[in-house]
Design an enzyme around this catalytic site. Sequence first.
Site, PDB file in Angstrom:
ATOM      1  N   LYS A 117      43.154  39.454  53.648  1.00 30.06           N
ATOM      2  CA  LYS A 117      42.365  40.694  53.524  1.00 30.06           C
ATOM      3  C   LYS A 117      42.166  41.347  54.881  1.00 30.06           C
ATOM      4  O   LYS A 117      42.064  42.566  54.964  1.00 30.06           O
ATOM      5  CB  LYS A 117      41.006  40.409  52.878  1.00 30.06           C
ATOM      6  CG  LYS A 117      41.158  39.983  51.446  1.00 30.06           C
ATOM      7  CD  LYS A 117      40.288  40.779  50.508  1.00 30.06           C
ATOM      8  CE  LYS A 117      40.724  40.431  49.113  1.00 30.06           C
ATOM      9  NZ  LYS A 117      40.287  41.057  48.008  1.00 30.06           N
ATOM     10  N   LYS A 207      49.769  38.448  43.653  1.00 31.66           N
ATOM     11  CA  LYS A 207      48.869  38.502  42.499  1.00 31.66           C
ATOM     12  C   LYS A 207      48.461  39.940  42.204  1.00 31.66           C
ATOM     13  O   LYS A 207      48.464  40.788  43.094  1.00 31.66           O
ATOM     14  CB  LYS A 207      47.655  37.606  42.726  1.00 31.66           C
ATOM     15  CG  LYS A 207      46.450  38.257  43.364  1.00 31.66           C
ATOM     16  CD  LYS A 207      45.257  37.310  43.310  1.00 31.66           C
ATOM     17  CE  LYS A 207      44.004  37.988  43.837  1.00 31.66           C
ATOM     18  NZ  LYS A 207      43.365  38.868  42.866  1.00 31.66           N
ATOM     19  N   LYS A 210      42.601  44.039  41.842  1.00 32.78           N
ATOM     20  CA  LYS A 210      41.964  45.314  41.504  1.00 32.78           C
ATOM     21  C   LYS A 210      41.859  46.228  42.702  1.00 32.78           C
ATOM     22  O   LYS A 210      41.831  47.448  42.552  1.00 32.78           O
ATOM     23  CB  LYS A 210      40.608  45.084  40.827  1.00 32.78           C
ATOM     24  CG  LYS A 210      39.546  44.407  41.657  1.00 32.78           C
ATOM     25  CD  LYS A 210      38.233  44.464  40.890  1.00 32.78           C
ATOM     26  CE  LYS A 210      37.399  43.193  40.971  1.00 32.78           C
ATOM     27  NZ  LYS A 210      37.139  42.680  42.295  1.00 32.78           N
TER      28      LYS A 210
HETATM   29  P1  ATP Z   1      39.964  42.157  44.954  1.00 29.47           P
HETATM   30  O1  ATP Z   1      41.351  42.679  45.158  1.00 29.47           O
HETATM   31  O2  ATP Z   1      38.910  43.161  45.075  1.00 29.47           O
HETATM   32  O3  ATP Z   1      39.693  40.867  45.668  1.00 29.47           O
HETATM   33  P2  ATP Z   1      40.438  40.685  42.593  1.00 29.47           P
HETATM   34  O4  ATP Z   1      41.282  41.288  41.512  1.00 29.47           O
HETATM   35  O5  ATP Z   1      41.020  39.615  43.432  1.00 29.47           O
HETATM   36  O6  ATP Z   1      39.912  41.880  43.426  1.00 29.47           O
HETATM   37  P3  ATP Z   1      37.900  39.279  42.465  1.00 29.47           P
HETATM   38  O7  ATP Z   1      36.656  40.013  42.194  1.00 29.47           O
HETATM   39  O8  ATP Z   1      38.206  38.835  43.857  1.00 29.47           O
HETATM   40  O9  ATP Z   1      39.110  40.173  41.901  1.00 29.47           O
HETATM   41  O10 ATP Z   1      37.967  38.026  41.516  1.00 29.47           O
HETATM   42  C1  ATP Z   1      37.220  37.912  40.317  1.00 29.47           C
HETATM   43  C2  ATP Z   1      37.775  36.830  39.440  1.00 29.47           C
HETATM   44  O11 ATP Z   1      39.018  37.251  38.887  1.00 29.47           O
HETATM   45  C3  ATP Z   1      38.055  35.522  40.181  1.00 29.47           C
HETATM   46  O12 ATP Z   1      37.763  34.465  39.308  1.00 29.47           O
HETATM   47  C4  ATP Z   1      39.519  35.593  40.440  1.00 29.47           C
HETATM   48  O13 ATP Z   1      40.087  34.323  40.609  1.00 29.47           O
HETATM   49  C5  ATP Z   1      40.016  36.264  39.164  1.00 29.47           C
HETATM   50  N1  ATP Z   1      41.289  36.937  39.382  1.00 29.47           N
HETATM   51  C6  ATP Z   1      41.511  37.963  40.245  1.00 29.47           C
HETATM   52  N2  ATP Z   1      42.787  38.336  40.203  1.00 29.47           N
HETATM   53  C7  ATP Z   1      43.395  37.529  39.284  1.00 29.47           C
HETATM   54  C8  ATP Z   1      44.729  37.418  38.803  1.00 29.47           C
HETATM   55  N3  ATP Z   1      45.681  38.234  39.230  1.00 29.47           N
HETATM   56  N4  ATP Z   1      45.012  36.468  37.870  1.00 29.47           N
HETATM   57  C9  ATP Z   1      44.032  35.639  37.428  1.00 29.47           C
HETATM   58  N5  ATP Z   1      42.759  35.690  37.845  1.00 29.47           N
HETATM   59  C10 ATP Z   1      42.436  36.615  38.759  1.00 29.47           C
HETATM   60 MG    MG Z   2      39.918  38.805  45.105  1.00 28.27          MG
END
Ligand code: ATP
Ligand code: MG
Length: 341
Positions: A117, A207, A210
Amino acid sequence: MQTILTGVRANEEPTIGNFLGAYKSMVNLAHEHAADSNINMFVPDLHSFTTPIDHSKLYAQVIKGIKYYIAAGLDIDNPNIHIYRQSHVPAHSELAWILDCFTPFGEASRMTQFKEKSEEHSNAVTVGLFNYPILMAADILLYDAKYVPLGEDQFQHLELARNIGIRMNNKFNEELFTIPAPEEEQVKFMHLEKGLRIRSLVDPTKKMSKSSDNAKSKISLNDNPAEAAKKIMSATTDSEGIIRFDMINQPGISNLLTIEALLNDRDIQDVIADWAGQTSYGDLKKKVAQTVESFLTEFQEKVAAVTDEQIEAVLQKGEEYANRVANAKLAQIQRAVGVRK
Ligand code: ATP
Ligand code: MG
């Protein structure tokens, strides 16, 4: 009574990766365990601005996060299901400070997500971004949570929370915290073979996130369903010309098979068997596109049906519970470190 806990950071619109990795795992576990476990589903809103966001949108995004939890199927009438906002339970930040002082800098510096990040947001690397896994440890340890359904990307942070908890218990010679189960046990508890990682539709070696700037890489939960279907149709695949589940050599195809299975509540092995030997990537994409389109249509209807009154009631009940449990734990820790009698 054991506690199962998870949260999804409210910064950007959540994706189907968040839905499958966190929301859905939690809803499934709630169905299975809510009779005899606490099910804590919170919005880590203080984590929302570890990377830059539009603050004028944050409050609405947090409330929307709560709506999503309800729409995903958490039974809000069940007295063991607790929904709350991190920012409304001050003990989270209080405990995070104490845990900071028992976390070696070198150990916190090993977090790979911080490294990734800080490269992505190289002009805005804050102490908050560095510190966030320790706040996350507080989120978990405050409630003695044994199980924390998470996507694969978060297991390193869970390991850090375990280490901090174990270190504090040893240092003060007292079982201050329940130590969350290790990764293998968590994965088994979620009925998975390994941690879940839904991939980016543009670069399936990464991965789906969001916070990605590329809208084509992700299916957001508020995407127009027909537009989302188009994103699936243009997802990056490979030139092998055969449908196989092989995350190393065919991550794009394997990702589509995974999405197809999980959104339909089907066993991944059955879906792989259905497509074994087939060669038309177009046919697979069409099927997954339909699945995603109908999933989003139904989910968005459920979101629209959640009322403001429901949210208010759920938060009032959830935050009262969370403050009660978290304050009792915080007081115990304050006594251990010597600031309270
Ligand atoms: P950001 O990019 O803002 O970090 P993020 O999509 O990684 O967003 P988080 O809020 O960091 O989302 O994670 C929230 C939950 O969603 C965590 O349990 C994380 O492991 C899960 N998660 C995030 N992305 C994925 C993915 N691509 N596949 C499965 N689980 C996910
Ligand atoms: Mg994340």
